[in-house]
Design an enzyme around this catalytic site. Structure first.
Site, PDB file in Angstrom:
ATOM      1  CB  CYS A 102      19.434  12.414 -25.969  1.00  0.00           C
ATOM      2  SG  CYS A 102      18.515  10.823 -24.430  1.00  0.00           S
TER       3      CYS A 102
ATOM      4  CG  ASP B 269      24.219  10.326 -19.720  1.00  0.00           C
ATOM      5  OD1 ASP B 269      23.619  10.336 -19.185  1.00  0.00           O
ATOM      6  OD2 ASP B 269      24.057  10.394 -21.157  1.00  0.00           O
TER       7      ASP B 269
ATOM      8  CG  HIS C 188      21.763  12.648 -20.488  1.00  0.00           C
ATOM      9  ND1 HIS C 188      22.394  11.802 -21.262  1.00  0.00           N
ATOM     10  CD2 HIS C 188      20.806  13.330 -20.945  1.00  0.00           C
ATOM     11  CE1 HIS C 188      21.270  11.674 -22.379  1.00  0.00           C
ATOM     12  NE2 HIS C 188      20.110  12.735 -22.324  1.00  0.00           N
TER      13      HIS C 188
END
Lengths: 362, 150
Positions: free
Chosen positions: A152, A307, A336
């Protein structure tokens, strides 16, 4: 009826059909899980701390395990999470999986920023923390090269570090659901529009942005699924111990964040979401221009098709910017969070990373 | 048949949830994506922040009157500690560098010693060869046959 003691309730249920009894027990268990049961144990892979700086710690995992892959791997996760997200529980831990396969795995734990850390910027992470952590890993492992894995925002930070420090001996870069292009960040593009979102007032007032605020924004992307979904699924399957265990772990993963340091948040929203500087070579870190084309290391870029936080389109754009000759983009069927933990991640994401890194870690 | 006659409130709720999710998620997504919604969020945010600001300034005033350190004051002490730690970190790095330099020096010194020893050995060998040559030539002189033409 509402205040009937448990014993009387069970006596009452005795005369009811079997289905009712089952349902009652299930709801009772769900209620207990939500209100009484302790939080699950996380981050159980053995580790040692090899360096600290402010609240950050650098871990080395399973130091006594034989390392068959010579190139060490340093993991860098998002600023808004806790370090166990990549080491959730045995069987659902990327850290455990890779150390078991002979990798020398390190992780940079950002710690929980306090009010005194509200001035921390991307500049500090990218120029002070990550390069020093790399140096410590190289010293500890006695190797000349390193692999980096960023998850991320951690991946975005990693890409900036690699672009700004071409002298660092980075052989491999793995990005997991990391956003690089913000021209279309889904609903966030609209919500963070500078005409409506008062960024400066927010940072100036709050100092650090609370984890709950970040969590609220992420959950608002799919409100029904994120707010009601977990409760409905728990009530539906509270009698399945395996499901309950995974459910508890996942809820902890999602809800247990840390505050976003104020100035870093200001940069993240303004220079990334609102002005999309990184992908356009317009980002400057402590006066240095960030050019993603400086990245020459081998790259594995992983995106997840469901995601909503780092949309595949945001992650894939990196591929055309970097100068790496050996570069791979993989779109996995995941979300995600589920790209990093859970049975499916253990079946697909972990082996993908392990196989890709293995041939490039000797 | 028995199961069908039972009214399970949860099953009912779940059915409603599933239908809501399936039928309305798209509509909700559309609403969330509207500019008006972003504007509304902005207004809610402003209201919340103004409230926070008021609370903060009131708390700060109150703490000052009671002579109790504020969050700002405590965090400035923490900053001093962090700065100090940073200095220790820099010193630590310098010691590391110096230690690694020391290692290089030690290696160079070892090499010097080895070379000196080698040099000595070479001298000894050369000396021995030269002595050997001298003693060889001294002992061979009387036995050297006279040239035939003498």
């Amino acid at each position: 009826m509402v205040y009937t003691p448990t014993e009387s309730m069970e006596t009452l249920l005795d005369g009811m059909p079997e289905e009712y009894k089952k349902s009652y027990k299930r709801y009772q268990r769900a209620l207990n899980i939500l209100t009484k049961e302790p939080e699950p144990q996380v981050g159980q892979t053995p580790k040692e701390v090899i360096w600290t700086k402010n609240k950050a710690k650098l871990y080395r995992y399973q130091p006594n395990k034989t390392k068959t892959k010579s190139i060490p791997l340093l993991m860098i996760y998002a600023l808004i999470n806790k370090p166990y997200i990549l080491d959730l529980t045995p069987g659902s831990s990327l850290v455990e999986y890779l150390t078991d396969k002979g990798f020398d795995v390190y992780l940079l734990d950002w710690g929980t920023p306090g009010y005194e850390d509200r001035h921390m910027k991307f500049d500090d992470y990218v120029l002070d923390y990550i390069p020093r952590a790399i140096k410590k890993v190289l010293q500890k492992s006695g190797q000349d090269e390193i692999s980096l894995l960023g998850y991320c925002i951690g991946g975005t930070l990693t890409s900036i570090t690699a672009a700004l420090n071409p002298h660092l001996p980075i052989r491999n870069l793995v990005f997991m659901t990391s956003p690089f292009d913000f021209s279309d960040a889904g609903l966030f593009t609209n919500w963070l529009d500078e005409r409506y979102f008062n960024l400066d007032l927010m940072v100036d007032t709050l100092g650090n942005v609370p984890a709950e605020t970040i969590d609220f924004g992420n959950k608002l992307l799919k409100p029904i699924t994120n707010y009601l979904g977990p409760i409905v699924s728990l009530a539906d399957r509270a009698d399945d111990d395996e499901f309950v265990k995974n459910w508890s772990l996942l809820q902890k993963w999602v809800a247990d964040g840390v505050p976003f340091p104020g100035e870093a948040y200001r940069q993240w929203i303004s220079e990334f979401y609102q002005q999309n500087k990184l992908i356009n070579d317009e980002l400057y870190i402590r006066g240095q221009q960030v050019k993603l084309s400086n990245i020459k290391a081998n790259v594995l870029n992983i995106a997840a098709d469901r995601d909503h936080i780092a949309i595949p389109n945001q992650t894939e754009k990196l591929m055309n910017k970097i100068s790496s000759k050996d570069k791979t983009f993989k779109l996995l069927s995941a979300g995600h969070v589920s790209v990093t933990v859970g049975k499916k991640a253990a079946r697909t994401t972990y082996p993908l990373i392990e196989e890709w890194l293995s041939v490039r870690s000797h | 048949m028995t199961n069908q006659s039972i009214i399970d409130p949860f099953a009912l709720w779940k059915t409603i949830y599933e239908q809501t999710e399936n039928n309305f998620s798209e509509a909700i997504h559309e609403t969330l994506g509207k500019e008006e919604y972003a504007e509304l969020l902005g207004q809610v945010q402003n209201g919340y922040l103004q409230y926070q600001k008021l609370i903060q300034s009131t708390t700060e005033m109150y703490l000052k009157q009671l002579n109790i350190p504020t969050r700002e004051e405590i965090s400035s002490v923490a900053s001093l500690v962090i700065n100090l730690e940073e200095k220790v970190e820099i010193l630590d790095e310098k010691i590391d560098e110096a230690t690694s330099d020391q290692k290089v020096l030690q290696e160079i010194n070892k090499l010097k010693t080895s070379f000196t020893r080698l040099d000595k050995k070479m001298s000894q060998i050369l000396q021995a060869l030269s002595d050997n040559e001298k003693s060889g030539s001294a002992s061979s002189t009387p036995t050297t046959p006279a040239p035939e033409n003498k």
